[in-house]
Design a protein around this motif. Structure first.
Motif, PDB file in Angstrom:
ATOM      1  N   ASP A 101       0.868  -1.183   0.000  1.00  0.00           N
ATOM      2  CA  ASP A 101       0.000   0.000   0.000  1.00  0.00           C
ATOM      3  C   ASP A 101       0.905   1.233   0.000  1.00  0.00           C
ATOM      4  OD1 ASP A 101      -2.328   1.615   0.148  1.00  0.00           O
ATOM      5  OD2 ASP A 101      -2.150   1.732   2.316  1.00  0.00           O
ATOM      6  N   ILE A 103       2.533   4.893  -0.305  1.00  0.00           N
ATOM      7  CA  ILE A 103       2.016   6.207   0.066  1.00  0.00           C
ATOM      8  C   ILE A 103       2.064   7.113  -1.162  1.00  0.00           C
ATOM      9  CG2 ILE A 103       2.418   8.263   1.478  1.00  0.00           C
ATOM     10  CD1 ILE A 103       3.493   6.389   3.643  1.00  0.00           C
ATOM     11  N   ARG A 104       0.888   7.574  -1.574  1.00  0.00           N
ATOM     12  CA  ARG A 104       0.779   8.540  -2.667  1.00  0.00           C
ATOM     13  C   ARG A 104      -0.001   9.732  -2.121  1.00  0.00           C
ATOM     14  NH1 ARG A 104      -0.250   3.632  -5.534  1.00  0.00           N
ATOM     15  NH2 ARG A 104       1.500   3.140  -6.886  1.00  0.00           N
ATOM     16  N   LEU A 105       0.674  10.870  -2.086  1.00  0.00           N
ATOM     17  CA  LEU A 105       0.058  12.065  -1.530  1.00  0.00           C
ATOM     18  C   LEU A 105      -0.603  12.898  -2.616  1.00  0.00           C
ATOM     19  CD1 LEU A 105       2.841  13.095   0.994  1.00  0.00           C
ATOM     20  CD2 LEU A 105       0.760  11.801   1.438  1.00  0.00           C
ATOM     21  N   ARG A 112      -3.350  15.367   1.486  1.00  0.00           N
ATOM     22  CA  ARG A 112      -4.142  14.148   1.688  1.00  0.00           C
ATOM     23  C   ARG A 112      -3.377  12.955   1.139  1.00  0.00           C
ATOM     24  NH1 ARG A 112      -9.803  15.522   2.179  1.00  0.00           N
ATOM     25  NH2 ARG A 112     -10.138  17.680   1.588  1.00  0.00           N
ATOM     26  N   ARG A 113      -3.788  11.819   1.609  1.00  0.00           N
ATOM     27  CA  ARG A 113      -3.273  10.582   1.030  1.00  0.00           C
ATOM     28  C   ARG A 113      -4.297  10.099   0.020  1.00  0.00           C
ATOM     29  NH1 ARG A 113      -1.037   5.260   4.219  1.00  0.00           N
ATOM     30  NH2 ARG A 113      -0.340   4.194   2.333  1.00  0.00           N
ATOM     31  N   GLU A 114      -3.819   9.553  -1.078  1.00  0.00           N
ATOM     32  CA  GLU A 114      -4.714   9.025  -2.097  1.00  0.00           C
ATOM     33  C   GLU A 114      -5.657   7.984  -1.480  1.00  0.00           C
ATOM     34  OE1 GLU A 114      -3.185   6.318  -5.329  1.00  0.00           O
ATOM     35  OE2 GLU A 114      -3.486   8.159  -6.495  1.00  0.00           O
ATOM     36  N   ARG A 125      -3.974   0.297   6.396  1.00  0.00           N
ATOM     37  CA  ARG A 125      -3.573   1.583   6.978  1.00  0.00           C
ATOM     38  C   ARG A 125      -3.925   1.651   8.461  1.00  0.00           C
ATOM     39  NH1 ARG A 125      -5.137   5.870   2.117  1.00  0.00           N
ATOM     40  NH2 ARG A 125      -4.080   4.675   0.478  1.00  0.00           N
TER      41      ARG A 125
END
Length: 196
Positions: A101, A103-105, A112-114, A125
């Protein structure tokens, strides 16, 4: 007197993963209260937590949420009691947290996180949040409600809170303590008069 809505979600335990534990009320009673009874309720809870997945949760996701919740409950109570955690609970948590998973902001008015693609990713998460708290000094702020049918886990940094944030637990505990004090002062007569 206002009564507590037993099916209302609780977000007063001090962390998202602890709020997941609170989706089952009076866990250790003969009649526990299941607040995540359907995939739709899981979707509602995840949305409030800002973890709404792209794909709506299904029945399998609900089962996964229940398993994670009970695994985290066992680990939290063992941590608070300073007891070794059950190996099966640790293994289950490791298996879940090792899932991919990344982390894509996203910047959308704020950082925010995607959104998680699935409910399973949302649960990963939550599990990682629990691991961070259970394995750091933050674990020392965890406390468990002394009500035997509740044993809800919550954050209490100053260490002054006695019961979980549920008004029902505090009320029942105070009434029981008052009856015990009256009983000891009056040789137990009040307890019999009140009907125990």
């Amino acid at each position: 007197m206002a009564t507590e809505n037993m099916l209302a979600f609780r977000f007063d335990c001090g962390a998202g993963w602890l709020n997941l534990l609170a989706t089952k009320g009076r866990t250790f009673s003969a009649n526990p209260v299941e607040r995540l009874a359907t995939p739709d309720r899981l979707a509602e809870w995840l949305e409030i937590c800002e973890l709404s997945p792209v794909r709506p949760p299904d029945h399998d996701d609900l089962q996964s949420a229940w398993r994670l919740r009970e695994t985290l409950r066992v680990l939290a109570l063992a941590t608070i009691a300073e007891e070794p955690p059950p190996a099966s609970a640790v293994e289950g948590l490791i298996a879940l947290t090792e899932q991919d998973d990344p982390i894509r902001l996203v910047v959308d008015g704020r950082l925010r996180r995607e959104r998680p693609p699935t409910a399973e990713h949302a649960l990963v998460r939550i599990a990682r949040q629990a691991v961070d708290q259970l394995t750091s000094a933050d674990r020392l702020a965890l406390k468990s409600c002394p009500e035997p049918d509740c044993r809800g886990v919550f954050v209490d940094p100053p260490g002054r809170r006695r019961w979980c944030p549920s008004p029902a637990c505090a009320s029942r505990g105070r009434v029981r303590a008052l009856r015990a004090r009256r009983g000891s002062v009056n040789g137990g007569r009040d307890e019999a008069d009140v009907g125990g």
